[in-house]
Design a protein around this motif. Structure first.
Motif, mmCIF file in Angstrom:
data_model
loop_
_atom_site.group_PDB
_atom_site.id
_atom_site.type_symbol
_atom_site.label_atom_id
_atom_site.label_comp_id
_atom_site.label_asym_id
_atom_site.label_seq_id
_atom_site.Cartn_x
_atom_site.Cartn_y
_atom_site.Cartn_z
ATOM 1 N N THR A 193 39.281 43.457 -12.913
ATOM 2 C CA THR A 193 40.268 44.319 -12.275
ATOM 3 C C THR A 193 40.586 43.939 -10.844
ATOM 4 N N ALA A 194 39.830 43.038 -10.252
ATOM 5 C CA ALA A 194 40.051 42.640 -8.865
ATOM 6 C C ALA A 194 39.459 41.257 -8.645
ATOM 7 N N SER A 195 39.984 40.559 -7.641
ATOM 8 C CA SER A 195 39.435 39.260 -7.275
ATOM 9 C C SER A 195 38.514 39.427 -6.077
ATOM 10 N N VAL A 196 37.445 38.643 -6.045
ATOM 11 C CA VAL A 196 36.453 38.736 -4.981
ATOM 12 C C VAL A 196 36.261 37.366 -4.359
ATOM 13 N N ILE A 197 36.276 37.332 -3.029
ATOM 14 C CA ILE A 197 35.968 36.107 -2.310
ATOM 15 C C ILE A 197 34.907 36.420 -1.262
ATOM 16 N N ILE A 198 34.157 35.397 -0.888
ATOM 17 C CA ILE A 198 33.112 35.544 0.118
ATOM 18 C C ILE A 198 33.585 34.870 1.396
ATOM 19 N N PRO A 218 31.551 35.181 11.986
ATOM 20 C CA PRO A 218 30.530 35.038 13.036
ATOM 21 C C PRO A 218 29.314 35.929 12.835
ATOM 22 N N ASP A 219 29.498 37.062 12.143
ATOM 23 C CA ASP A 219 28.384 37.994 11.927
ATOM 24 C C ASP A 219 27.731 37.861 10.561
ATOM 25 N N GLY A 220 28.075 36.792 9.821
ATOM 26 C CA GLY A 220 27.482 36.593 8.511
ATOM 27 C C GLY A 220 28.501 36.663 7.389
ATOM 28 N N LEU A 221 28.006 36.807 6.165
ATOM 29 C CA LEU A 221 28.878 36.805 4.998
ATOM 30 C C LEU A 221 29.447 38.199 4.717
ATOM 31 N N VAL A 222 30.708 38.207 4.334
ATOM 32 C CA VAL A 222 31.408 39.445 3.997
ATOM 33 C C VAL A 222 32.080 39.250 2.641
ATOM 34 N N ALA A 223 31.972 40.240 1.775
ATOM 35 C CA ALA A 223 32.667 40.210 0.486
ATOM 36 C C ALA A 223 34.032 40.871 0.658
ATOM 37 N N LEU A 224 35.077 40.166 0.226
ATOM 38 C CA LEU A 224 36.441 40.689 0.284
ATOM 39 C C LEU A 224 36.928 40.894 -1.146
ATOM 40 N N LYS A 225 37.381 42.091 -1.437
ATOM 41 C CA LYS A 225 37.837 42.435 -2.779
ATOM 42 C C LYS A 225 39.307 42.832 -2.706
ATOM 43 N N ARG A 226 40.117 42.258 -3.584
ATOM 44 C CA ARG A 226 41.563 42.512 -3.583
ATOM 45 C C ARG A 226 41.993 42.966 -4.974
ATOM 46 N N ALA A 227 42.723 44.072 -5.034
ATOM 47 C CA ALA A 227 43.240 44.604 -6.291
ATOM 48 C C ALA A 227 44.745 44.764 -6.172
ATOM 49 N N VAL A 228 45.445 44.410 -7.248
ATOM 50 C CA VAL A 228 46.906 44.433 -7.253
ATOM 51 C C VAL A 228 47.405 45.434 -8.290
ATOM 52 N N GLY A 229 48.419 46.206 -7.929
ATOM 53 C CA GLY A 229 49.015 47.147 -8.869
ATOM 54 C C GLY A 229 48.465 48.550 -8.710
ATOM 55 N N LEU A 261 47.179 50.827 -10.934
ATOM 56 C CA LEU A 261 45.919 51.215 -11.580
ATOM 57 C C LEU A 261 44.728 50.623 -10.853
ATOM 58 N N TYR A 262 44.721 49.311 -10.684
ATOM 59 C CA TYR A 262 43.564 48.652 -10.078
ATOM 60 C C TYR A 262 43.451 48.968 -8.589
ATOM 61 N N GLY A 263 44.599 49.139 -7.930
ATOM 62 C CA GLY A 263 44.555 49.550 -6.536
ATOM 63 C C GLY A 263 43.961 50.940 -6.381
ATOM 64 N N GLY A 264 44.277 51.821 -7.315
ATOM 65 C CA GLY A 264 43.690 53.155 -7.292
ATOM 66 C C GLY A 264 42.187 53.114 -7.484
ATOM 67 N N TRP A 265 41.731 52.238 -8.365
ATOM 68 C CA TRP A 265 40.282 52.100 -8.574
ATOM 69 C C TRP A 265 39.582 51.581 -7.327
ATOM 70 N N LEU A 266 40.197 50.605 -6.650
ATOM 71 C CA LEU A 266 39.570 50.060 -5.447
ATOM 72 C C LEU A 266 39.570 51.104 -4.328
ATOM 73 N N THR A 267 40.601 51.917 -4.263
ATOM 74 C CA THR A 267 40.628 53.002 -3.293
ATOM 75 C C THR A 267 39.466 53.965 -3.538
ATOM 76 N N ARG A 268 39.232 54.295 -4.791
ATOM 77 C CA ARG A 268 38.116 55.184 -5.125
ATOM 78 C C ARG A 268 36.781 54.530 -4.805
ATOM 79 N N GLU A 269 36.680 53.216 -5.056
ATOM 80 C CA GLU A 269 35.419 52.536 -4.739
ATOM 81 C C GLU A 269 35.125 52.626 -3.251
ATOM 82 N N TYR A 270 36.142 52.442 -2.427
ATOM 83 C CA TYR A 270 35.944 52.542 -0.983
ATOM 84 C C TYR A 270 35.445 53.936 -0.604
ATOM 85 N N ARG A 271 36.037 54.961 -1.188
ATOM 86 C CA ARG A 271 35.621 56.326 -0.870
ATOM 87 C C ARG A 271 34.184 56.594 -1.303
#
Length: 264
Positions: free
Chosen positions: A28-33, A37-48, A50-60
């Motif tokens: 449902t989303a693409s993930v890149i690492i 400068p402060d270390g590794l960060v996971a970046l998650k991107r969702a398009v559309g 439905l999937y954007g709504g799911w990522l919004t809920r995950e953040y909350r």
């Protein structure tokens, strides 16, 4: 995906990105690492929608769990972009070490270590279910199951799901006996639990996190897959429930909640 794709609002929080690497593939989303400068960060991107709504809920949900003791990634920034051809959402969070449990089990030939991993899988779910739900998480007035059935109907009408109208009608007519609602993950599978050595290092993909029915987590956790709980791995269930603290799911409940999952 390259650095130019990352929203400026994300870069303001995490700092300049020195290097990008592909993360675990997602449905449902693409993930890149990102190396910052402060270390590794996971970046998650969702398009559309439905999937954007799911990522919004995950953040909350992650924001609600941020001050607790569960092994979950700490959210750093969230951005919704409506200026694109298709709206998209971005979530920046702490990178958690380890590999998906599914990967570890697929390559594991040592029976004792396999049992340790599955026991840890079960004990981590027990920890989630014992954790007091943060007050900021929504408690549905009609109950979590009623909410899920309504959302299943919406998904059936507007999106491509595996469930059918007949299955949804059956789920509405055969609700299981109610149990006390607890903090649940909502998609607790061997793909969404990370392990490092013999220990669980993180639980990811929290878009389904809620105050809900713990049997839903149990049913998804032990559904047969190639890597686990199949007929080729007859001892997996015992190891999992040893970690969880006992069997508390009937075959009827297993079938019901996996049927509900067909709409999500």
């Amino acid at each position: 995906m390259n650095v130019r794709d990352v929203p400026a609002e994300i870069l303001t929080v995490i700092g300049p990105i020195h290097h990008l690497a592909s993360g675990a593939p997602g449905m449902t989303a693409s993930v890149i690492i990102a190396e910052t400068p402060d270390g590794l960060v996971a970046l998650k991107r969702a398009v559309g929608a439905l999937y954007g709504g799911w990522l919004t809920r995950e953040y909350r949900v992650l924001s609600a769990l941020a001050d607790g003791d569960l092994p979950v990634p700490h959210p750093r920034a969230f951005v919704r972009r409506d200026d694109c051809v298709v709206p998209e959402c971005w979530l920046a969070m702490d990178y958690l070490p380890g590999m998906p449990l599914a990967t570890a089990l697929a390559n594991e030939r040592d029976k004792a270590r396999r049992e340790r991993l599955l026991c840890a899988f079960g004990s981590t779910l027990a920890l989630i279910h014992r954790t007091a739900p943060p007050s900021s998480l929504t408690r549905y007035s009609a109950g979590w199951l009623e909410y899920m059935l309504e959302e299943a109907g919406e998904n059936l009408e507007h999106f491509n799901v595996d469930g059918s109208p007949e299955l949804l009608a059956n789920l509405r007519q055969t609700r299981p006996r109610p149990v006390d609602e607890r903090l649940i993950h909502g998609d607790y599978t061997v793909d969404n639990v990370l392990v490092d050595g013999d220990a669980v290092s993180g639980v990811i993909d929290w878009s389904g996190g809620a105050i809900g029915d713990p049997r839903y987590d149990l049913a998804l956790a032990i559904r047969p897959q190639v890597e686990a709980f199949s007929k080729d791995h007859a001892d997996d269930l015992d190891a999992f429930f040893d970690g969880y603290g006992g069997r508390s799911l009937s075959q009827t409940e297993f079938d019901y909640f996996n049927g509900l999952y067909e709409f999500f």
